[in-house]
Design a protein around this motif. Structure first.
Motif, mmCIF file in Angstrom:
data_model
loop_
_atom_site.group_PDB
_atom_site.id
_atom_site.type_symbol
_atom_site.label_atom_id
_atom_site.label_comp_id
_atom_site.label_asym_id
_atom_site.label_seq_id
_atom_site.Cartn_x
_atom_site.Cartn_y
_atom_site.Cartn_z
ATOM 1 N N TYR A 11 9.926 5.748 9.782
ATOM 2 C CA TYR A 11 9.722 4.832 8.771
ATOM 3 C C TYR A 11 10.343 5.779 7.308
ATOM 4 O O TYR A 11 10.325 6.766 7.234
ATOM 5 C CB TYR A 11 8.490 4.683 8.190
ATOM 6 C CG TYR A 11 7.921 3.407 9.383
ATOM 7 C CD1 TYR A 11 7.790 2.346 9.220
ATOM 8 C CD2 TYR A 11 7.353 3.986 10.729
ATOM 9 C CE1 TYR A 11 7.301 1.303 9.944
ATOM 10 C CE2 TYR A 11 6.778 2.855 11.421
ATOM 11 C CZ TYR A 11 6.923 1.761 10.976
ATOM 12 O OH TYR A 11 6.418 0.611 12.064
ATOM 13 N N SER A 12 11.010 4.984 6.364
ATOM 14 C CA SER A 12 11.260 5.314 5.219
ATOM 15 C C SER A 12 11.113 4.551 4.160
ATOM 16 O O SER A 12 10.909 3.415 4.345
ATOM 17 C CB SER A 12 12.662 5.916 5.373
ATOM 18 O OG SER A 12 13.528 4.800 5.443
ATOM 19 N N LEU A 13 11.220 5.025 2.812
ATOM 20 C CA LEU A 13 10.775 4.242 1.781
ATOM 21 C C LEU A 13 12.174 2.986 1.635
ATOM 22 O O LEU A 13 13.148 3.282 2.108
ATOM 23 C CB LEU A 13 11.012 4.767 0.346
ATOM 24 C CG LEU A 13 9.985 5.712 -0.115
ATOM 25 C CD1 LEU A 13 10.179 6.592 -1.261
ATOM 26 C CD2 LEU A 13 8.594 4.782 -0.251
ATOM 27 N N LYS A 14 11.859 1.875 1.326
ATOM 28 C CA LYS A 14 12.680 0.793 1.337
ATOM 29 C C LYS A 14 13.885 0.910 0.434
ATOM 30 O O LYS A 14 15.082 0.455 0.616
ATOM 31 C CB LYS A 14 12.177 -0.604 1.289
ATOM 32 C CG LYS A 14 11.302 -1.313 2.081
ATOM 33 C CD LYS A 14 10.724 -2.491 1.825
ATOM 34 C CE LYS A 14 9.848 -3.336 3.094
ATOM 35 N NZ LYS A 14 9.356 -4.569 2.410
ATOM 36 N N HIS A 15 13.499 1.429 -0.759
ATOM 37 C CA HIS A 15 14.301 1.535 -1.936
ATOM 38 C C HIS A 15 15.012 2.833 -2.139
ATOM 39 O O HIS A 15 14.202 3.816 -2.052
ATOM 40 C CB HIS A 15 14.013 0.921 -3.221
ATOM 41 C CG HIS A 15 13.531 -0.518 -2.803
ATOM 42 N ND1 HIS A 15 14.571 -1.394 -3.083
ATOM 43 C CD2 HIS A 15 12.277 -1.011 -2.601
ATOM 44 C CE1 HIS A 15 13.756 -2.580 -2.970
ATOM 45 N NE2 HIS A 15 12.512 -2.431 -2.594
ATOM 46 N N LYS A 16 16.281 2.924 -2.545
ATOM 47 C CA LYS A 16 16.730 4.240 -2.779
ATOM 48 C C LYS A 16 16.207 5.077 -4.086
ATOM 49 O O LYS A 16 15.816 4.156 -5.117
ATOM 50 C CB LYS A 16 18.113 4.078 -3.091
ATOM 51 C CG LYS A 16 18.936 5.428 -3.559
ATOM 52 C CD LYS A 16 20.492 5.241 -3.911
ATOM 53 C CE LYS A 16 21.125 6.416 -4.373
ATOM 54 N NZ LYS A 16 22.507 5.935 -4.808
ATOM 55 N N LEU A 17 15.864 6.396 -4.052
ATOM 56 C CA LEU A 17 15.277 6.735 -4.975
ATOM 57 C C LEU A 17 16.391 7.418 -6.269
ATOM 58 O O LEU A 17 16.960 8.253 -6.116
ATOM 59 C CB LEU A 17 14.426 8.245 -4.539
ATOM 60 C CG LEU A 17 13.544 8.749 -5.588
ATOM 61 C CD1 LEU A 17 12.198 7.915 -5.818
ATOM 62 C CD2 LEU A 17 12.875 10.321 -5.096
ATOM 63 N N ALA A 54 0.914 -1.206 0.033
ATOM 64 C CA ALA A 54 0.081 -0.056 0.194
ATOM 65 C C ALA A 54 0.752 1.271 -0.018
ATOM 66 O O ALA A 54 1.795 1.364 0.761
ATOM 67 C CB ALA A 54 -0.942 -0.088 1.320
ATOM 68 N N GLN A 55 0.477 2.170 -0.600
ATOM 69 C CA GLN A 55 0.993 3.534 -0.544
ATOM 70 C C GLN A 55 0.450 4.466 0.535
ATOM 71 O O GLN A 55 -0.892 4.555 0.533
ATOM 72 C CB GLN A 55 0.685 4.227 -2.124
ATOM 73 C CG GLN A 55 1.208 5.870 -1.940
ATOM 74 C CD GLN A 55 0.758 6.449 -3.045
ATOM 75 O OE1 GLN A 55 0.017 6.256 -3.837
ATOM 76 N NE2 GLN A 55 1.588 7.815 -3.065
ATOM 77 N N ILE A 56 1.262 4.940 1.256
ATOM 78 C CA ILE A 56 0.823 5.526 2.401
ATOM 79 C C ILE A 56 1.206 7.173 2.160
ATOM 80 O O ILE A 56 2.564 7.269 2.120
ATOM 81 C CB ILE A 56 1.346 5.163 3.537
ATOM 82 C CG1 ILE A 56 1.080 3.544 3.725
ATOM 83 C CG2 ILE A 56 0.792 5.792 4.921
ATOM 84 C CD1 ILE A 56 -0.386 2.934 3.888
ATOM 85 N N TYR A 57 0.304 8.073 2.298
ATOM 86 C CA TYR A 57 0.817 9.505 2.221
ATOM 87 C C TYR A 57 1.610 9.812 3.514
ATOM 88 O O TYR A 57 2.720 10.558 3.384
ATOM 89 C CB TYR A 57 -0.341 10.339 2.003
ATOM 90 C CG TYR A 57 -0.772 10.180 0.237
ATOM 91 C CD1 TYR A 57 -0.216 10.960 -0.477
ATOM 92 C CD2 TYR A 57 -1.850 9.480 0.337
ATOM 93 C CE1 TYR A 57 -0.713 10.538 -1.873
ATOM 94 C CE2 TYR A 57 -2.361 9.208 -1.079
ATOM 95 C CZ TYR A 57 -1.791 9.776 -2.047
ATOM 96 O OH TYR A 57 -2.271 9.637 -3.465
ATOM 97 N N ASP A 58 1.094 9.709 4.783
ATOM 98 C CA ASP A 58 1.826 10.149 5.852
ATOM 99 C C ASP A 58 2.405 8.943 6.582
ATOM 100 O O ASP A 58 1.684 8.205 7.187
ATOM 101 C CB ASP A 58 0.818 10.782 6.794
ATOM 102 C CG ASP A 58 1.395 11.473 7.883
ATOM 103 O OD1 ASP A 58 2.475 11.323 8.243
ATOM 104 O OD2 ASP A 58 0.516 11.687 8.792
ATOM 105 N N TYR A 59 3.615 8.469 6.225
ATOM 106 C CA TYR A 59 4.145 7.203 6.802
ATOM 107 C C TYR A 59 5.314 7.542 7.815
ATOM 108 O O TYR A 59 5.781 6.573 8.578
ATOM 109 C CB TYR A 59 4.750 6.361 5.436
ATOM 110 C CG TYR A 59 5.765 6.977 4.791
ATOM 111 C CD1 TYR A 59 7.045 6.980 5.011
ATOM 112 C CD2 TYR A 59 5.302 7.687 3.404
ATOM 113 C CE1 TYR A 59 8.206 7.609 4.099
ATOM 114 C CE2 TYR A 59 6.601 8.234 2.759
ATOM 115 C CZ TYR A 59 7.812 8.188 3.141
ATOM 116 O OH TYR A 59 8.775 8.840 2.329
ATOM 117 N N LYS A 60 6.074 8.628 7.700
ATOM 118 C CA LYS A 60 7.235 8.844 8.306
ATOM 119 C C LYS A 60 7.208 8.555 9.807
ATOM 120 O O LYS A 60 8.212 7.853 10.435
ATOM 121 C CB LYS A 60 7.801 10.476 8.232
ATOM 122 C CG LYS A 60 9.028 10.596 8.917
ATOM 123 C CD LYS A 60 9.513 12.132 8.425
ATOM 124 C CE LYS A 60 10.869 12.242 9.115
ATOM 125 N NZ LYS A 60 11.262 13.838 9.123
#
Length: 340
Positions: free
Chosen positions: A257-263, A228-234
């Motif tokens: 929390y942060s994204l698993k993968h590097k942008l 799931a995409q979560i807008y407020d995840y930090k």
């Protein structure tokens, strides 16, 4: 696996020599741009998302359509305007996902839209919450030639289902699925390829093994577990799964929390596809839900002009040089793993 292979073969059959050459040009220019930090874009996109409507009957908490929080006009795609879109892109495109925001079957002309694309030998797909597919509509869907239909289920009890699919009824989803399976058998059709999509969140993740089993028992062609995409995840969110295998996000040592993968500073989507809203706006990606980054409008300009204009070129260059500076890239599905 054989059924999935048949679906993939069905898609490959749509690729003509001319479209294959276009695909080669796209891939070459993307690789060149990635290496040399360029905005080179030969060819035209081979895939599109086209929005049938922004309307939706549900109120899902992470969806602008469900929350009725769009900053852009709401409406539905008209047949004649859709034909104009197809005239512009039919020589390069062999895959169209008729979904962006909203519930496609709320557009009363949706299946006529599908038929127009099928006339041009384009693979067609869509996603539905299943609330408007009765026995008669199921037959019409099969007869339209729709190639792939994703059915959002997201729960095996009403309680877990409506945890995310607010205002939804699980029994309608199951009934729609049975209607579609029956219609395919009755009409002796292999299409549409039916996919159960289960959006994994905290209060339904325990049902993942059962939904896979349930899909097989019903006769669904494929079941996918989607993060799931979560807008407020930090700082954490009640929707983030406990088992982070089914999450796009990782838990850091400081509790955030942060994204698993590097942008990374590249994105194939900027070359391979685009999104067209119900009113003709061309936007670069399905993450631009409010269509903030409009590159032009197909109802007033031709696609070739829009695809190669300075605004689109500069956007691609920004993706290549500093993707993190683009708002819609900051919560990208690069980490949105799908488990089959």
């Amino acid at each position: 696996m054989a059924v999935i292979a048949a679906d993939n073969f069905n898609l490959l059959r749509k690729i003509t020599l001319k479209k294959f050459w276009n695909l080669f040009l796209l891939h070459f220019s993307y690789r060149y741009s990635k290496i040399f930090k360029s905005k080179l874009a030969w060819g035209k996109p081979f895939s599109l998302s086209i929005e049938p409507t922004t309307a939706c009957n549900l109120a899902c908490p992470e969806c602008p359509s469900g929350l009725k929080q769009f900053s852009r006009p709401t409406g539905r795609l008209k047949i004649e305007e859709h034909k104009k879109m197809l005239d512009e892109i039919e020589k390069s495109v062999f895959y169209i996902n008729y979904y962006f925001q909203g519930e496609p079957f709320l557009n009363p002309n949706f299946l006529e839209i599908i038929k127009e694309a099928k006339k041009r030998n384009i693979y067609t797909a869509t996603s539905t919450n299943g609330h408007f597919i009765n026995e008669q509509k199921s037959k019409e869907i099969v007869e339209s030639g729709l190639d792939r239909l994703i059915i959002s289920i997201d729960g095996l009890t009403q309680e877990t289902y409506e945890g995310y699919r607010k205002k939804g009824k699980l029994n309608k989803v199951i009934e729609a699925t049975k209607n579609l399976i029956h219609a395919k058998k009755e009409l002796n059709s292999k299409t549409p390829h039916l996919i159960f999509q289960f959006l994994a969140v905290r209060y339904n993740e325990h049902e993942i093994p059962e939904v896979i089993k349930f899909g097989k028992e019903l006769g669904i062609n494929e079941t996918r577990i989607k993060t799931a995409q979560i807008y407020d995840y930090k700082n954490g969110n009640e929707l983030i799964t406990k088992d982070l295998k089914y999450s796009r996000y990782k838990l850091n040592s400081n509790g955030t929390y942060s994204l698993k993968h590097k942008l990374n500073n590249h994105c194939w989507r900027m070359w391979s596809g685009a999104v067209i809203t119900w009113d003709g706006a061309v936007v670069p990606c399905c993450f631009d839900k409010d269509a903030k980054h409009q590159m032009g409008n197909l109802l007033t300009k031709n696609f070739k002009t829009i695809w190669n204009n300075k605004k689109y070129q500069n956007f691609r260059l920004q993706v290549i040089k500093n993707r993190a500076s683009i708002d819609i890239c900051k919560n990208c599905t690069e980490g949105a793993k799908v488990f089959d």
